[in-house]
Design a protein around this motif. Structure first.
Motif, PDB file in Angstrom:
ATOM      1  N   GLN A  81       0.829  -1.207   0.000  1.00 55.15           N
ATOM      2  CA  GLN A  81       0.000   0.000   0.000  1.00 55.15           C
ATOM      3  C   GLN A  81       0.865   1.261   0.000  1.00 55.15           C
ATOM      4  OE1 GLN A  81      -2.345   0.899   3.532  1.00 55.15           O
ATOM      5  NE2 GLN A  81      -2.075   2.959   2.771  1.00 55.15           N
ATOM      6  N   GLN A  82       1.946   1.209   0.799  1.00 49.30           N
ATOM      7  CA  GLN A  82       2.822   2.390   0.868  1.00 49.30           C
ATOM      8  C   GLN A  82       3.569   2.615  -0.447  1.00 49.30           C
ATOM      9  OE1 GLN A  82       5.068   1.622   4.391  1.00 49.30           O
ATOM     10  NE2 GLN A  82       3.307   2.003   5.703  1.00 49.30           N
ATOM     11  N   GLN A  83       3.986   1.525  -1.062  1.00 51.15           N
ATOM     12  CA  GLN A  83       4.705   1.647  -2.342  1.00 51.15           C
ATOM     13  C   GLN A  83       3.806   2.286  -3.392  1.00 51.15           C
ATOM     14  OE1 GLN A  83       7.504  -1.055  -3.532  1.00 51.15           O
ATOM     15  NE2 GLN A  83       8.312  -0.926  -1.489  1.00 51.15           N
ATOM     16  N   LEU A  84       2.548   1.906  -3.346  1.00 51.80           N
ATOM     17  CA  LEU A  84       1.584   2.425  -4.300  1.00 51.80           C
ATOM     18  C   LEU A  84       1.315   3.918  -4.047  1.00 51.80           C
ATOM     19  CD1 LEU A  84      -1.050   1.243  -6.159  1.00 51.80           C
ATOM     20  CD2 LEU A  84      -2.172   1.975  -4.077  1.00 51.80           C
ATOM     21  N   ALA A  85       1.140   4.247  -2.768  1.00 55.80           N
ATOM     22  CA  ALA A  85       0.802   5.628  -2.404  1.00 55.80           C
ATOM     23  C   ALA A  85       1.909   6.609  -2.779  1.00 55.80           C
ATOM     24  CB  ALA A  85       0.491   5.706  -0.910  1.00 55.80           C
ATOM     25  N   VAL A  86       3.161   6.119  -2.822  1.00 53.63           N
ATOM     26  CA  VAL A  86       4.297   6.974  -3.185  1.00 53.63           C
ATOM     27  C   VAL A  86       4.087   7.581  -4.585  1.00 53.63           C
ATOM     28  CG1 VAL A  86       6.749   6.818  -3.807  1.00 53.63           C
ATOM     29  CG2 VAL A  86       5.974   5.874  -1.675  1.00 53.63           C
ATOM     30  N   LEU A  87       3.353   6.862  -5.435  1.00 56.53           N
ATOM     31  CA  LEU A  87       3.119   7.353  -6.800  1.00 56.53           C
ATOM     32  C   LEU A  87       2.304   8.649  -6.843  1.00 56.53           C
ATOM     33  CD1 LEU A  87       2.250   4.716  -9.556  1.00 56.53           C
ATOM     34  CD2 LEU A  87       4.079   6.381  -9.511  1.00 56.53           C
ATOM     35  N   GLU A  88       1.708   9.007  -5.707  1.00 61.71           N
ATOM     36  CA  GLU A  88       1.005  10.300  -5.673  1.00 61.71           C
ATOM     37  C   GLU A  88       1.981  11.442  -5.938  1.00 61.71           C
ATOM     38  OE1 GLU A  88      -1.906  11.321  -2.896  1.00 61.71           O
ATOM     39  OE2 GLU A  88      -2.894   9.372  -2.898  1.00 61.71           O
ATOM     40  N   LYS A  89       3.270  11.140  -5.783  1.00 63.51           N
ATOM     41  CA  LYS A  89       4.295  12.167  -6.040  1.00 63.51           C
ATOM     42  C   LYS A  89       4.773  12.157  -7.489  1.00 63.51           C
ATOM     43  CE  LYS A  89       4.252  13.985  -2.034  1.00 63.51           C
ATOM     44  NZ  LYS A  89       3.001  14.722  -2.038  1.00 63.51           N
ATOM     45  N   LEU A  90       4.045  11.480  -8.368  1.00 61.78           N
ATOM     46  CA  LEU A  90       4.370  11.503  -9.800  1.00 61.78           C
ATOM     47  C   LEU A  90       3.763  12.778 -10.401  1.00 61.78           C
ATOM     48  CD1 LEU A  90       5.368   9.965 -12.385  1.00 61.78           C
ATOM     49  CD2 LEU A  90       3.085   8.969 -12.496  1.00 61.78           C
ATOM     50  N   PRO A  91       4.599  13.686 -10.939  1.00 63.69           N
ATOM     51  CA  PRO A  91       4.030  14.933 -11.462  1.00 63.69           C
ATOM     52  C   PRO A  91       3.070  14.663 -12.629  1.00 63.69           C
ATOM     53  CG  PRO A  91       6.417  15.097 -11.210  1.00 63.69           C
ATOM     54  CD  PRO A  91       6.069  13.663 -11.030  1.00 63.69           C
ATOM     55  N   LEU A  92       1.884  15.225 -12.511  1.00 63.96           N
ATOM     56  CA  LEU A  92       0.825  14.964 -13.496  1.00 63.96           C
ATOM     57  C   LEU A  92       1.241  15.317 -14.922  1.00 63.96           C
ATOM     58  CD1 LEU A  92      -2.002  13.869 -13.503  1.00 63.96           C
ATOM     59  CD2 LEU A  92      -2.864  16.181 -13.075  1.00 63.96           C
ATOM     60  N   ARG A  93       2.003  16.421 -15.053  1.00 63.90           N
ATOM     61  CA  ARG A  93       2.362  16.863 -16.410  1.00 63.90           C
ATOM     62  C   ARG A  93       3.217  15.822 -17.134  1.00 63.90           C
ATOM     63  NH1 ARG A  93       5.087  19.237 -12.513  1.00 63.90           N
ATOM     64  NH2 ARG A  93       7.294  19.773 -12.630  1.00 63.90           N
ATOM     65  N   TYR A  94       4.055  15.109 -16.398  1.00 66.08           N
ATOM     66  CA  TYR A  94       4.880  14.071 -17.041  1.00 66.08           C
ATOM     67  C   TYR A  94       4.059  12.806 -17.265  1.00 66.08           C
ATOM     68  CZ  TYR A  94       8.543  17.204 -15.387  1.00 66.08           C
ATOM     69  OH  TYR A  94       9.312  18.303 -15.121  1.00 66.08           O
ATOM     70  N   PHE A  95       3.225  12.474 -16.271  1.00 62.94           N
ATOM     71  CA  PHE A  95       2.387  11.272 -16.404  1.00 62.94           C
ATOM     72  C   PHE A  95       1.503  11.391 -17.652  1.00 62.94           C
ATOM     73  CE2 PHE A  95      -1.655   8.972 -15.109  1.00 62.94           C
ATOM     74  CZ  PHE A  95      -1.159   7.716 -15.383  1.00 62.94           C
ATOM     75  N   ALA A  96       0.881  12.565 -17.821  1.00 57.50           N
ATOM     76  CA  ALA A  96      -0.005  12.781 -18.975  1.00 57.50           C
ATOM     77  C   ALA A  96       0.771  12.573 -20.280  1.00 57.50           C
ATOM     78  CB  ALA A  96      -0.599  14.191 -18.921  1.00 57.50           C
ATOM     79  N   GLU A  97       2.038  12.917 -20.246  1.00 57.30           N
ATOM     80  CA  GLU A  97       2.842  12.812 -21.466  1.00 57.30           C
ATOM     81  C   GLU A  97       3.171  11.359 -21.840  1.00 57.30           C
ATOM     82  OE1 GLU A  97       6.668  15.156 -23.145  1.00 57.30           O
ATOM     83  OE2 GLU A  97       5.518  16.125 -21.554  1.00 57.30           O
ATOM     84  N   PHE A  98       3.565  10.555 -20.841  1.00 59.00           N
ATOM     85  CA  PHE A  98       3.913   9.169 -21.236  1.00 59.00           C
ATOM     86  C   PHE A  98       2.725   8.213 -21.177  1.00 59.00           C
ATOM     87  CE2 PHE A  98       4.023   7.175 -17.125  1.00 59.00           C
ATOM     88  CZ  PHE A  98       4.684   8.018 -16.224  1.00 59.00           C
ATOM     89  N   ARG A  99       1.583   8.654 -20.604  1.00 58.19           N
ATOM     90  CA  ARG A  99       0.434   7.746 -20.454  1.00 58.19           C
ATOM     91  C   ARG A  99      -0.058   7.196 -21.795  1.00 58.19           C
ATOM     92  NH1 ARG A  99      -5.633   8.146 -18.970  1.00 58.19           N
ATOM     93  NH2 ARG A  99      -5.914   6.139 -17.951  1.00 58.19           N
ATOM     94  N   THR A 100      -0.025   8.033 -22.845  1.00 61.73           N
ATOM     95  CA  THR A 100      -0.527   7.582 -24.154  1.00 61.73           C
ATOM     96  C   THR A 100       0.260   6.358 -24.645  1.00 61.73           C
ATOM     97  OG1 THR A 100       0.882   9.317 -25.049  1.00 61.73           O
ATOM     98  CG2 THR A 100      -1.482   9.728 -25.083  1.00 61.73           C
ATOM     99  N   TYR A 101       1.516   6.257 -24.220  1.00 59.51           N
ATOM    100  CA  TYR A 101       2.349   5.133 -24.695  1.00 59.51           C
ATOM    101  C   TYR A 101       2.103   3.841 -23.906  1.00 59.51           C
ATOM    102  CZ  TYR A 101       4.583   8.833 -27.238  1.00 59.51           C
ATOM    103  OH  TYR A 101       4.801   9.896 -28.083  1.00 59.51           O
TER     104      TYR A 101
END
Ligand code: HEM
Length: 222
Positions: A81-101
């Motif tokens: 659960q903690q490992q997963l929650a750490v992903l809240e610190k993934l900046p949205l602007r970068y996530f949006a960019e690689f998500r399409t791939y």
């Protein structure tokens, strides 16, 4: 170890203008998923060992061994659960960019997570771990109801019931943490696996071991 460390292949194209920060963000996303899968591997092995130990004929030593595995599993699920929650610190602007791939790739394809769900069950169905516990209790001349009613008097059988409820709560917390993460990262968008995203996941938040919860509540509040 080298093989393990060579498996973080980014999906977004490595163009000349690609910022290092984007590559680092995608690596963060990949490592989080991979580490969750590794912990799921250990968790699955520990739960199999717990079920095996509880399988009749099981002497008190087997029950203690099963308890050790269940208690460690409860800790592992918290790590997950903690490992997963750490992903809240993934900046949205970068996530949006690689998500399409990511295409149609989704955590929902995790065979190990499906296996975990089959072992633990959900709010409506008992999983195979509950069946193993009920069989162990019966082998020692107790029904699940007796164990919950008599509580600490039942010794290790009571501690096993408590460990199962803790494990179920850990799983529930994982589901809620995942839901919160997904809501933060994709809002109302559909999932890459083709689901409606947050709505779909909210319907799947569930609490394993309904019978233990019901009996536990009944005993302490009657
Ligand atoms: C930014 C991070 C994440 C997002 C946006 C996300 C999104 C989603 C979505 C929308 C679903 C529903 C299926 C679909 O349509 O794809 C899903 C399911 C799932 N995801 Fe994630 N996820 C993230 C991180 C993770 C991580 C780190 C794991 C760790 C293994 C994970 C494991 C799962 C599992 C096991 C399911 C199935 C859940 C179930 O059966 O109820 N996810 N995810």
């Amino acid at each position: 170890m080298e093989t393990l460390l060579s498996l973080q292949e980014p999906k977004a194209p490595n163009t000349a203008g690609r910022a290092v920060v984007l590559a680092v963000a995608e690596q963060f996303f990949i490592i989080t998923h991979q580490s969750c899968e590794l912990w799921l591997k250990q968790l699955g092995a520990d739960l199999d060992a717990a079920a095996e130990a509880l399988l009749p004929p099981c002497d008190p030593h087997d029950l203690e061994l099963g308890l050790e595995f269940l208690q460690r599993s409860g800790e592992l699920i918290r790590v997950l659960q903690q490992q997963l929650a750490v992903l809240e610190k993934l900046p949205l602007r970068y996530f949006a960019e690689f998500r399409t791939y990511l295409d149609t790739a989704s955590g929902a394809q995790s065979a190990q997570f499906r296996r975990l769900t089959a072992l633990l069950g959900n709010s409506h169905h008992q999983g195979s771990l509950y069946e193993a516990f009920a069989a162990a209790a019966e082998y020692h001349g107790q029904s699940v109801h007796d164990v919950l009613r008599r509580g600490v008097e039942c010794g290790v059988l009571h501690r096993l019931a408590e460990a199962l409820v803790d494990l179920g709560n850990g799983y529930w917390h994982w589901k809620v943490a995942h839901l919160a993460l997904v809501s933060k990262m994709i809002g109302e968008q559909d999932g890459t696996g083709g689901s409606s995203g947050v709505d779909f996941l909210a319907r799947r938040v569930t609490r394993p071991f309904p019978e233990l919860r019901r009996l536990r509540g009944k005993v302490h509040h009657s």
